[in-house]
Scaffold this active site. Structure first.
Site, short mmCIF file in Angstrom:
data_model
loop_
_atom_site.label_atom_id
_atom_site.label_comp_id
_atom_site.label_asym_id
_atom_site.label_seq_id
_atom_site.Cartn_x
_atom_site.Cartn_y
_atom_site.Cartn_z
N VAL A 188 0.82 -1.21 0.00
CA VAL A 188 0.00 0.00 0.00
C VAL A 188 0.86 1.27 0.00
O VAL A 188 0.63 2.18 -0.79
CB VAL A 188 -0.94 0.00 1.22
CG1 VAL A 188 -2.03 1.02 1.04
CG2 VAL A 188 -1.54 -1.36 1.43
N ALA A 274 9.46 0.12 1.68
CA ALA A 274 8.09 0.00 2.21
C ALA A 274 7.71 -1.48 2.20
O ALA A 274 6.94 -1.94 1.36
CB ALA A 274 7.12 0.81 1.36
N ALA A 325 -6.06 2.45 10.33
CA ALA A 325 -6.50 3.44 11.33
C ALA A 325 -7.93 3.16 11.80
O ALA A 325 -8.21 3.25 13.00
CB ALA A 325 -6.41 4.84 10.72
N HIS A 449 -29.27 7.26 -10.94
CA HIS A 449 -28.63 7.24 -12.25
C HIS A 449 -28.26 8.66 -12.65
O HIS A 449 -29.08 9.57 -12.48
CB HIS A 449 -29.58 6.66 -13.30
CG HIS A 449 -29.02 6.72 -14.69
ND1 HIS A 449 -28.02 5.86 -15.11
CD2 HIS A 449 -29.28 7.57 -15.72
CE1 HIS A 449 -27.71 6.18 -16.37
NE2 HIS A 449 -28.45 7.21 -16.75
P1 FAD Z 1 -0.27 4.78 15.80
O1 FAD Z 1 -1.08 5.65 14.93
O2 FAD Z 1 1.02 4.29 15.30
O3 FAD Z 1 -0.06 5.59 17.15
C1 FAD Z 1 0.73 5.13 18.18
C2 FAD Z 1 1.24 6.32 18.98
O4 FAD Z 1 1.90 5.81 20.13
C3 FAD Z 1 2.26 7.16 18.24
O5 FAD Z 1 1.89 8.51 18.30
C4 FAD Z 1 3.58 6.93 19.01
O6 FAD Z 1 4.39 8.09 19.06
C5 FAD Z 1 3.04 6.59 20.38
N1 FAD Z 1 3.96 5.78 21.20
C6 FAD Z 1 4.65 4.67 20.85
N2 FAD Z 1 5.32 4.17 21.90
C7 FAD Z 1 5.06 5.00 22.94
C8 FAD Z 1 5.44 5.02 24.28
N3 FAD Z 1 6.22 4.07 24.81
N4 FAD Z 1 5.00 6.02 25.06
C9 FAD Z 1 4.20 6.99 24.57
N5 FAD Z 1 3.78 7.02 23.30
C10 FAD Z 1 4.20 6.03 22.50
N6 FAD Z 1 -4.38 3.46 7.59
C11 FAD Z 1 -5.62 3.66 7.08
O7 FAD Z 1 -6.59 3.13 7.62
N7 FAD Z 1 -5.82 4.46 5.99
C12 FAD Z 1 -4.80 5.08 5.37
O8 FAD Z 1 -5.00 5.81 4.40
C13 FAD Z 1 -3.48 4.88 5.87
N8 FAD Z 1 -2.43 5.48 5.28
C14 FAD Z 1 -1.18 5.29 5.81
C15 FAD Z 1 -0.10 5.90 5.16
C16 FAD Z 1 1.17 5.73 5.66
C17 FAD Z 1 2.33 6.41 4.96
C18 FAD Z 1 1.38 4.96 6.84
C19 FAD Z 1 2.76 4.81 7.42
C20 FAD Z 1 0.32 4.35 7.47
C21 FAD Z 1 -0.97 4.49 6.96
N9 FAD Z 1 -2.07 3.87 7.54
C22 FAD Z 1 -3.32 4.06 7.02
C23 FAD Z 1 -1.93 3.01 8.74
C24 FAD Z 1 -2.35 3.80 10.00
O9 FAD Z 1 -1.58 4.97 10.10
C25 FAD Z 1 -2.16 2.93 11.22
O10 FAD Z 1 -2.83 1.70 11.05
C26 FAD Z 1 -2.74 3.61 12.45
O11 FAD Z 1 -2.14 4.86 12.68
C27 FAD Z 1 -2.57 2.73 13.69
O12 FAD Z 1 -3.12 3.36 14.79
P2 FAD Z 1 -2.60 3.06 16.27
O13 FAD Z 1 -3.40 3.95 17.15
O14 FAD Z 1 -2.62 1.61 16.51
O15 FAD Z 1 -1.08 3.49 16.29
P1 NAI Z 2 2.48 -3.87 2.97
O1 NAI Z 2 2.43 -5.05 3.85
O2 NAI Z 2 1.22 -3.28 2.44
O3 NAI Z 2 3.38 -4.20 1.69
C1 NAI Z 2 4.70 -4.62 1.78
C2 NAI Z 2 5.08 -5.23 0.45
O4 NAI Z 2 6.48 -5.41 0.46
C3 NAI Z 2 4.44 -6.59 0.21
O5 NAI Z 2 3.89 -6.61 -1.08
C4 NAI Z 2 5.61 -7.55 0.36
O6 NAI Z 2 5.49 -8.71 -0.43
C5 NAI Z 2 6.77 -6.69 -0.08
N1 NAI Z 2 8.07 -7.08 0.44
C6 NAI Z 2 8.39 -7.54 1.69
N2 NAI Z 2 9.72 -7.75 1.80
C7 NAI Z 2 10.26 -7.38 0.61
C8 NAI Z 2 11.58 -7.34 0.10
N3 NAI Z 2 12.61 -7.69 0.86
N4 NAI Z 2 11.78 -6.93 -1.17
C9 NAI Z 2 10.70 -6.55 -1.95
N5 NAI Z 2 9.44 -6.56 -1.51
C10 NAI Z 2 9.21 -6.96 -0.25
O7 NAI Z 2 3.35 -2.80 3.79
P2 NAI Z 2 3.55 -1.24 3.59
O8 NAI Z 2 3.22 -0.84 2.21
O9 NAI Z 2 4.88 -0.95 4.14
O10 NAI Z 2 2.44 -0.66 4.57
C11 NAI Z 2 2.48 -0.96 5.97
C12 NAI Z 2 1.11 -0.93 6.55
O11 NAI Z 2 0.58 0.38 6.54
C13 NAI Z 2 0.16 -1.82 5.79
O12 NAI Z 2 -0.17 -2.91 6.63
C14 NAI Z 2 -1.03 -1.01 5.51
O13 NAI Z 2 -2.19 -1.60 6.01
C15 NAI Z 2 -0.80 0.33 6.21
N6 NAI Z 2 -1.11 1.37 5.24
C16 NAI Z 2 -2.41 1.53 4.86
C17 NAI Z 2 -2.76 2.44 3.90
C18 NAI Z 2 -4.17 2.53 3.48
O14 NAI Z 2 -5.03 2.01 4.17
N7 NAI Z 2 -4.48 3.20 2.38
C19 NAI Z 2 -1.77 3.30 3.26
C20 NAI Z 2 -0.42 3.02 3.70
C21 NAI Z 2 -0.14 2.10 4.67
#
Ligand code: FAD
Ligand code: NAI
Length: 470
Positions: A188, A274, A325, A449
């Site tokens: 993703v 990633a 999230a 539609h």
């Molecule tokens: P997090 O959001 O990771 O929050 C955990 C918090 O805990 C952080 O602020 C961290 O600083 C804090 N923390 C950690 N350890 C400690 C500690 N010991 N003491 C105090 N604080 C601490 N998901 C979607 O559903 N839709 C998307 O479009 C999407 N896009 C994404 C794009 C990217 C680039 C990435 C990286 C992720 C994306 N995700 C998306 C995934 C989503 O961000 C996570 O699944 C979600 O934030 C997880 O929520 P969480 O509350 O479990 O943890």
């Molecule tokens: P991911 O699990 O979506 O994809 C990782 C990819 O890397 C897989 O296709 C895997 O086969 C490949 N891979 C693993 N090891 C490799 C290697 N050594 N060389 C080449 N390819 C390799 O993980 P990603 O994209 O890092 O995202 C992490 C998490 O963040 C996901 O679980 C996703 O749910 C969440 N996320 C969600 C978004 C959304 O909901 N739109 C947007 C971005 C992140």
């Protein structure tokens, strides 16, 4: 007596939503967060600060730029767009800051104490907070929710240097458009951020270890997305394993092994790794406190988010299930309700998954491959956006709706949509699935539609063998 009814460690969408729900239920709540800037906590976690929101801001801005460059002329609109990357990033920061500030306001509204610092679990009901200046404070609580989320996985032979070889944390803030960007991992993040930089002008190659992008999608769905992304200029290399990297001047050269054993080489000025995320357990003292982890180093919980320690729960990216999230938020609400003696519930099978590329890809429930693996007998309906009036009017004919129903009962088992507005369309399918709906239920729903929703109805009609416009 404990100072708090509940202490939550981690203020991401899991943690802060849990805090709000617990406060609504009358609990005295503290939320511990270590991410801070200018002495103030940055609430919202990965999602708001470096994940969902900044990536979507970049996707929206880059899509407008791409549209203006490539497609507006088709609509009879002549423009010559010029990229101002600094302004694009400034807008992204503004979007993020407004939302982060909004969460702080919500915490004040619900009288939730925000404790800035790193939270450490000392044992059941005991949390130490270590501030940035190393001062510590111990707190007691009747219950603790661990919500520390996740961090990017680093490959041992491809360590992050924060500049040339980076995780998504940095790839959302490149100061210039890379000339060549290699993305390791066709999941993703790789596809979303790869799309952003390709739209802004980078030459993007995605190197994926498996034979398809997004392994959680059916092959036909993943292929349809790949085809469209290729039209936009992204290149894909499958079944290649990166084995090493050499940085020289401004470039990184990656070596990789192809499926047939031959050696591949990729040179780029930026490399985005990633390859997934892992639970953020470092520094929280979990293992010393006696919290059991799973084999994959996620916090082990039962179906009510209870860890093996009394009164200690865990949610979100820290535990099993999709790292999303909205999954974390649902668990945040459900665990607060469970602690309050209610019946919190989350159906992991009904968590929609959306990839915000153009076109979007959205899915829910089982894939066709998973149904086959489980020995389920299914009927599959499909409808292409090429035959949908609204999609044609919008020149967005790539993609289709796929609906999978039980062959005997017609109950909906899963669905996927590749195409414009897929995220919104999957929500309508989820709503049917939550009530145990059937393909016939969708087929009997009147859709306005012309809308993309008509493609959902047609796919459901196709399950029943009576599609109208194909
Ligand atoms: P997090 O959001 O990771 O929050 C955990 C918090 O805990 C952080 O602020 C961290 O600083 C804090 N923390 C950690 N350890 C400690 C500690 N010991 N003491 C105090 N604080 C601490 N998901 C979607 O559903 N839709 C998307 O479009 C999407 N896009 C994404 C794009 C990217 C680039 C990435 C990286 C992720 C994306 N995700 C998306 C995934 C989503 O961000 C996570 O699944 C979600 O934030 C997880 O929520 P969480 O509350 O479990 O943890
Ligand atoms: P991911 O699990 O979506 O994809 C990782 C990819 O890397 C897989 O296709 C895997 O086969 C490949 N891979 C693993 N090891 C490799 C290697 N050594 N060389 C080449 N390819 C390799 O993980 P990603 O994209 O890092 O995202 C992490 C998490 O963040 C996901 O679980 C996703 O749910 C969440 N996320 C969600 C978004 C959304 O909901 N739109 C947007 C971005 C992140």
């Amino acid at each position: 007596m404990a100072t708090y009814d509940l202490i939550i460690i981690g203020a991401g969408p899991g943690g802060y939503v849990c805090a709000i729900r617990a406060a609504q239920l009358g609990m005295k709540v503290a939320l511990v967060e270590k991410r801070a800037a200018a002495g103030k906590p940055r609430l919202g976690g990965t999602c708001l600060n470096v994940g969902c929101i900044p990536s979507k801001a970049l996707l929206d801005s880059s899509e407008r730029f791409y549209e203006a460059r490539k497609h507006l002329a088709d609509h009879g609109i002549q423009v010559e767009p010029k990229l101002d990357l600094a302004q694009l990033m400034k807008r992204k920061v503004g979007v993020v800051d407004a939302l982060v500030g909004g969460i702080a306001g919500l915490m004040r509204k619900h009288k939730i104490d925000v404790l800035t610092g790193s939270g450490q679990l000392l044992g059941a009901g005991k949390v130490k907070v270590v501030a940035a200046d190393s001062t510590t404070n111990d707190h007691d609580a009747r219950n603790v929710v661990l919500a520390m989320g996740s961090v990017p996985i680093e490959l041992p032979f491809l360590l992050f240097d924060g500049e040339r070889i980076v995780s998504s944390d940095h790839a959302i803030s490149f100061p210039t458009v890379p000339k060549k960007l290699v993305v390791v991992g066709g999941g993703v993040i790789g596809l979303e951020l790869g799309s952003v930089w390709a739209r802004l002008g980078a030459d993007v190659t995605v190197v994926e270890a498996l034979p398809q992008i997004c392994p959680f999608l059916d092959v036909d769905v993943a292929k349809a997305l790949q085809k469209t992304l290729e039209k936009q200029g992204l290149k894909f290399v499958f079944e290649a394993k990166i084995t090493g990297a050499v940085t020289k001047n401004d470039d990184v050269t990656l070596s990789a092994t192809a499926k047939d054993g031959s050696t591949l080489s990729f040179t780029a000025d930026r490399v985005l790794v990633a390859v997934g995320r892992k639970p953020c357990i470092d520094g929280a003292n979990l293992e010393a406190a006696g919290v059991k982890l799973t084999e994959r180093k996620r916090v082990a919980t039962d179906t009510h988010w209870k860890t093996n320690l009394a009164g200690v729960y865990a949610i979100g990216d820290l535990i099993d299930g999709p790292m999303l999230a909205h999954k974390a938020e649902e668990e945040g609400v459900a665990v607060a309700e469970t602690i309050a003696g209610q019946h919190g519930h989350v159906d992991l099978n009904l968590i929609p998954n959306v990839v915000y590329t153009e076109p979007e890809v959205a899915s829910v429930g089982l894939t066709e491959a998973e149904c086959t693996k489980q020995g389920l007998s299914v009927r599959v309906g499909k409808f292409s956006f090429a035959a949908n009036g609204r999609a044609r009017a919008a020149a967005a004919t790539d993609g289709f709706v796929k609906i999978i129903a039980d062959a005997k009962t017609d109950r909906l088992l899963g669905a996927a949509v590749v195409g414009q507005r897929a995220a919104d369309l999957i929500a309508s399918i989820c709503a049917h699935m939550v009530y145990g709906g059937s393909a016939e239920d969708i087929a009997r729903t009147c859709m306005a539609h012309p809308t993309h929703g008509e493609a959902v109805k047609e796919a459901a009609l196709d399950v029943l063998g009576r599609v109208l416009h194909a």
